[in-house]
Enzyme design. Structure first.
Site, PDB file in Angstrom:
ATOM      1  CB  SER A 148      -0.901  -0.012   1.242  1.00 25.40           C
ATOM      2  OG  SER A 148      -1.516   1.246   1.434  1.00 25.40           O
ATOM      3  CE1 TYR A 181      -4.648  -2.593   3.804  1.00 25.66           C
ATOM      4  CE2 TYR A 181      -4.014  -0.280   3.576  1.00 25.66           C
ATOM      5  CZ  TYR A 181      -4.237  -1.534   3.015  1.00 25.66           C
ATOM      6  OH  TYR A 181      -4.034  -1.720   1.669  1.00 25.66           O
ATOM      7  CE  LYS A 185      -1.810  -4.636   2.351  1.00 20.93           C
ATOM      8  NZ  LYS A 185      -1.678  -5.767   1.399  1.00 20.93           N
TER       9      LYS A 185
END
Length: 264
Positions: A148, A181, A185
């Site tokens: 990401s 999140y 990542k």
């Protein structure tokens, strides 16, 4: 099977399905193994692809695999071993953003953080470890991790990105964040570096690919993502296809994005 054999996880919808579409549009012909938590959803996706590309020589087969379930991953390995004998490329696409479930009250903070890491990092690590023996049977193995743009440490204070804006003073903070999140990542990025090191002598070309902010259902609201400026997921999928087909081999072992290299 002379065609490159590609296993893609989380491929029945979203970016995973767009990656398959990108491979169908390629001049290369592939044998694609579509990984999904639900074999029913995998078969539905394949039916859709057959309608969209009725004359393609690229073939796609389903396999049930859940990165949160070790037995599922072993069964998938056994199936692929029996039916294909090798894989030439593993695209670790399966992932999820779960921060919003804490704010809605459906997950506790611990549950949400653990699930974020279990899906995006730990499960991806275990799946990769499971399938490496088949990858090493390839004459040209490739290993891709989908990361990401929010995972970069170097750009975590870039004010041009709204996600980096600090919330107003006071507690509790009312504006939701995606801290779990982002952290998971970032962990994946280091995991990729380790796999690049571990498999270097085996000739495995290893990458993270950062496809951009895409209008998928990640986070649970595709339309909201689009309104916030998310781009067509087909654009991100084309980048992944380019990496898969060798156009960014000079960037092996780092994080590839459309405009170059994503800083750590």
């Amino acid at each position: 099977m002379n065609n490159p054999i590609v296993l893609i996880t989380g491929a029945n919808t979203g970016l995973g399905l767009e990656i398959i579409r990108a491979l169908f549009r390629s001049f290369e012909c592939y044998t694609i193994i579509l990984g999904s938590r639900s074999i029913t959803n995998a078969n539905l996706a394949i039916e859709q692809l057959q309608v969209e590309y009725p004359n393609s020589e690229t073939k796609v087969s389903p396999v049930q695999v859940d990165v949160e379930d070790d037995e599922s991953m072993q069964r998938a390995f056994d199936y692929v071993t029996k039916n294909f004998g090798r894989i030439d490329m593993l695209i670790n696409n399966a992932g999820g953003q779960f921060d919003q479930y804490m704010y809605s009250g459906s997950l506790t903070m611990r549950e949400m953080w653990n699930k974020s890491w279990n899906v995006n990092t730990t499960g991806t690590q275990i799946l990769t470890h499971t399938f490496v023996p088949l990858l090493l049977k390839s004459s040209s193995p490739r290993l891709l991790f989908i990361t990401s743009g929010t995972s970069t440490l170097a750009e975590s204070k870039n004010p041009a990105l709204p996600i980096n804006h600090p919330p107003e003073k006071g507690w509790p903070k009312t504006r939701p964040s995606i801290s779990a999140y982002r952290a998971s990542k970032t962990g994946m990025n280091m995991m990729m570096c380790e796999w690049a090191r571990v498999l270097q002598a085996d000739g495995v070309k290893t990458f993270c690919v950062s496809p951009g902010f895409l209008a998928t259902g990640l986070g649970g609201d595709q339309e909201r993502n689009r309104q916030m400026g998310a781009i067509d997921p087909a654009i991100g999928a084309e980048l992944i296809r380019e990496v898969a087909e060798g156009s960014r081999d000079q960037d092996e072992g780092v994080i590839v994005r459309r405009d170059g290299i994503q800083p750590w």
